[in-house]
Write an enzyme that holds these catalytic residues in place. Structure first.
Site, PDB file in Angstrom:
ATOM      1  N   HIS A  68     -45.992   0.725  13.092  1.00 21.69           N
ATOM      2  CA  HIS A  68     -45.681   1.530  11.866  1.00 21.69           C
ATOM      3  C   HIS A  68     -46.771   1.538  10.895  1.00 21.69           C
ATOM      4  O   HIS A  68     -47.462   0.566  10.810  1.00 21.69           O
ATOM      5  CB  HIS A  68     -44.499   0.328  11.079  1.00 21.69           C
ATOM      6  CG  HIS A  68     -43.202   0.630  11.810  1.00 21.69           C
ATOM      7  ND1 HIS A  68     -41.967   0.351  10.949  1.00 21.69           N
ATOM      8  CD2 HIS A  68     -42.619   1.087  12.786  1.00 21.69           C
ATOM      9  CE1 HIS A  68     -41.004   0.663  11.659  1.00 21.69           C
ATOM     10  NE2 HIS A  68     -41.406   1.134  12.892  1.00 21.69           N
ATOM     11  N   TYR A 118     -37.690  -1.984   1.874  1.00 28.47           N
ATOM     12  CA  TYR A 118     -37.355  -3.297   1.108  1.00 28.47           C
ATOM     13  C   TYR A 118     -36.832  -2.893  -0.226  1.00 28.47           C
ATOM     14  O   TYR A 118     -37.440  -2.007  -1.051  1.00 28.47           O
ATOM     15  CB  TYR A 118     -38.791  -3.962   0.589  1.00 28.47           C
ATOM     16  CG  TYR A 118     -39.433  -4.605   1.776  1.00 28.47           C
ATOM     17  CD1 TYR A 118     -40.229  -4.019   2.965  1.00 28.47           C
ATOM     18  CD2 TYR A 118     -39.115  -6.065   2.137  1.00 28.47           C
ATOM     19  CE1 TYR A 118     -40.796  -4.406   3.907  1.00 28.47           C
ATOM     20  CE2 TYR A 118     -39.606  -6.636   3.458  1.00 28.47           C
ATOM     21  CZ  TYR A 118     -40.387  -5.919   4.118  1.00 28.47           C
ATOM     22  OH  TYR A 118     -40.935  -6.511   5.255  1.00 28.47           O
ATOM     23  N   PRO A 154     -38.926 -15.044   4.499  1.00 28.44           N
ATOM     24  CA  PRO A 154     -39.196 -14.010   5.265  1.00 28.44           C
ATOM     25  C   PRO A 154     -39.653 -12.599   4.630  1.00 28.44           C
ATOM     26  O   PRO A 154     -39.880 -11.686   5.332  1.00 28.44           O
ATOM     27  CB  PRO A 154     -37.739 -13.810   5.831  1.00 28.44           C
ATOM     28  CG  PRO A 154     -36.717 -14.184   5.222  1.00 28.44           C
ATOM     29  CD  PRO A 154     -37.514 -15.423   4.321  1.00 28.44           C
ATOM     30  N   LYS A 166     -44.224 -12.835   7.411  1.00 21.85           N
ATOM     31  CA  LYS A 166     -45.657 -13.820   7.740  1.00 21.85           C
ATOM     32  C   LYS A 166     -45.296 -15.001   8.724  1.00 21.85           C
ATOM     33  O   LYS A 166     -46.297 -15.408   9.316  1.00 21.85           O
ATOM     34  CB  LYS A 166     -46.318 -14.466   6.535  1.00 21.85           C
ATOM     35  CG  LYS A 166     -46.999 -13.084   5.752  1.00 21.85           C
ATOM     36  CD  LYS A 166     -48.006 -12.451   6.558  1.00 21.85           C
ATOM     37  CE  LYS A 166     -48.548 -11.353   5.790  1.00 21.85           C
ATOM     38  NZ  LYS A 166     -48.665 -10.156   6.562  1.00 21.85           N
ATOM     39  N   TYR A 183     -50.003  -7.134   3.673  1.00 21.15           N
ATOM     40  CA  TYR A 183     -48.820  -6.844   4.620  1.00 21.15           C
ATOM     41  C   TYR A 183     -49.290  -6.901   6.068  1.00 21.15           C
ATOM     42  O   TYR A 183     -48.589  -7.223   7.023  1.00 21.15           O
ATOM     43  CB  TYR A 183     -47.935  -5.660   4.006  1.00 21.15           C
ATOM     44  CG  TYR A 183     -46.614  -5.522   4.862  1.00 21.15           C
ATOM     45  CD1 TYR A 183     -45.572  -6.176   4.283  1.00 21.15           C
ATOM     46  CD2 TYR A 183     -46.673  -4.840   6.031  1.00 21.15           C
ATOM     47  CE1 TYR A 183     -44.281  -6.070   4.818  1.00 21.15           C
ATOM     48  CE2 TYR A 183     -45.125  -4.790   6.823  1.00 21.15           C
ATOM     49  CZ  TYR A 183     -44.133  -5.351   6.114  1.00 21.15           C
ATOM     50  OH  TYR A 183     -42.928  -5.174   6.732  1.00 21.15           O
TER      51      TYR A 183
HETATM   52  C1  PHB Z   1     -36.731  -8.290  10.549  1.00 21.06           C
HETATM   53  O1  PHB Z   1     -36.865  -7.126  11.152  1.00 21.06           O
HETATM   54  O2  PHB Z   1     -36.223  -9.180  11.013  1.00 21.06           O
HETATM   55  C2  PHB Z   1     -37.792  -8.663   9.336  1.00 21.06           C
HETATM   56  C3  PHB Z   1     -38.487  -7.396   8.894  1.00 21.06           C
HETATM   57  C4  PHB Z   1     -39.327  -7.858   8.061  1.00 21.06           C
HETATM   58  C5  PHB Z   1     -39.276  -8.828   7.167  1.00 21.06           C
HETATM   59  C6  PHB Z   1     -38.429  -9.756   7.298  1.00 21.06           C
HETATM   60  C7  PHB Z   1     -37.427  -9.610   8.737  1.00 21.06           C
HETATM   61  O3  PHB Z   1     -40.021  -8.817   6.019  1.00 21.06           O
END
Ligand code: PHB
Ligand code: APR
Length: 391
Positions: free
Chosen positions: A72, A201, A293, A297, A385
């Site tokens: 990505h 997000y 989460p 990280k 990130y």
């Molecule tokens: C996930 O795909 O489970 C996932 C992706 C990004 C995050 C947290 C969880 O920041």
């Protein structure tokens, strides 16, 4: 039984460490309290930094990730009803992340370990790290009604947040730092195509939402929920309805819903243990630290810890140097605290804090507006990130 490094815990930290050590010619045994199937039943985040991808390659466990992982180049931030793209690739001089589930990483590591014929003791009970402040540490455990003991040079505590290693450290030599957030994430996994080709997000007045994915046909979604909610309170229909309310009109129209394969609620927490070494016992991964989460990280920190640890043990055995093991804790913690800061910041900026009022909401919106419209702001997010460089 005798080995050079006894590893407690067969999660991603323990398995990756075992493989890196094996590649460096260092003997190791893993002792895990659960079965392999139980370990593989846990669904967790799936965004890998380049550092993690490189370590999986070094461990010889990158074949399926290269075939099936999704590179990505950006993420999207949704606030005040609009999406804004953060160009991770453009802002970081060509870096990107790999979207590949932690369950798959764990499965791949288990497979290469089995192919090499390395020893993993599953379903061990009463596992105890002992004498780690002496030169002759041991791990004791019970299996099939018998007590076993492994003599070793070092113990790696890769046994997660609820493990025995941190709990066995002398309490007068350990300091912990903790922040608990007043909400959790309700996650849903489904065999439906992702709503968008990049992760979204979302900060909304109804709370945070995240649209993630595992493949072109499997999606992972999350909703911020109060800690008092139970998974049973949430039917699949209720989940999809609430998710739609937290998306922008285009995403709402594109969302494909379907039955859940898994649904669970996880509380959000920041937690750090200092130091990460007690004599000849070294903590790594969730045994030493937890991040919420939001910045994805957790797995990446676990990977960089064991990257440093395998390097330190390699220096010890190949060059008879203790410099690496002496540096381990400090080296990890510098990186850990930066990831803690980033995960706390992403969490603070994107969630609805029930007791913080409208002032907080306005500041969040101003911050998001700044991040997406300032190159300095978006670069800072992007740089963290994709993962800070190893030191
Ligand atoms: C996930 O795909 O489970 C996932 C992706 C990004 C995050 C947290 C969880 O920041
Ligand atoms: N004895 C043996 N094994 C144990 C013990 C014990 N007393 N206690 C726990 N374990 C095992 C658990 O059953 C688990 O399989 O240790 C393993 C720890 O695995 P994880 O919790 O996955 O921790 P880690 O390998 O450090 O992985 C970190 O997990 O939570 C995510 O975000 C986090 O992605 C990160 C990753």
């Amino acid at each position: 039984m005798r080995t050079q490094v006894a590893i407690i815990g067969a999660g991603p930290s323990g398995l990756l460490l075992g493989q890196l050590l094996y590649k460096a010619g260092i003997d190791n045994i893993i002792i895990e309290q659960r079965s392999a199937d139980y370990v593989l039943g846990r669904i967790r985040a799936g965004v890998l930094e380049q550092v993690t991808v490189d370590l999986l390659k070094k461990a010889g466990a990158d074949k399926r990730m290269n075939e099936e992982g999704l590179p990505h180049d950006g993420i999207e931030l949704l606030f005040k009803g609009k999406r804004h793209r953060i160009d991770l690739h453009g802002l970081t001089g060509g870096k990107r992340v790999m979207v590949y589930g932690q369950t798959e990483v764990t499965r791949d590591l288990m497979e290469v370990r089995a192919e090499e014929g390395l020893t993993t003791v599953y379903e061990a009970s009463n596992v105890q790290p002992v004498d780690f402040e002496s030169d002759r540490p041991k791990v004791r455990y019970e299996k099939d009604g018998q007590v076993h003991e492994i003599e070793c040079d070092f113990i790696a505590g890769c046994d997660g947040f609820h493990g025995i290693c941190r709990a066995s450290a002398p309490q007068d030599k350990i300091k912990t730092f903790e922040k608990v957030y007043p909400f959790g994430w309700l996650g849903l996994l489904s065999d439906t195509p992702p709503v968008s080709h990049e992760l979204i997000y979302a900060n909304t007045e109804r709370g945070f939402a995240l649209c993630s994915q595992r493949s072109a046909t499997r999606s992972r979604y999350y909703l911020q929920v109060p800690l008092t909610d139970k998974v049973e309170d949430w039917s699949d229909e209720a989940f999809w309805e609430e998710l739609k309310k937290r998306l922008d009109p285009e995403a709402r129209a594109n969302l494909v819903t379907g039955p859940s394969l898994e649904k669970s609620i996880a509380p959000l927490r920041s937690f750090v243990t200092e130091p990460m070494r007690f004599g000849r016992m070294f903590l790594a991964g969730d045994a030493a630290h937890i991040v919420p989460p939001t910045g994805a990280k957790g797995l990446n920190l676990a990977a960089s810890d064991v990257g440093y640890l395998s390097q330190a043990f390699t220096e010890y055995y190949q060059d008879q140097s203790e410099a690496g093991i002496d540096r381990y804790s400090e080296q990890c913690l510098r990186r850990v605290w930066k990831a803690e800061r980033f995960s706390w910041w992403m969490t603070s900026m994107l969630h609805n804090f029930p007791n913080e009022g409208e002032f907080n909401t306005k500041v969040q919106e101003a911050e998001l507006d700044y991040i997406v419209h300032s190159e300095a702001g978006s670069t800072s997010l992007a740089e963290n990130y994709v993962g800070l460089p190893l030191v």
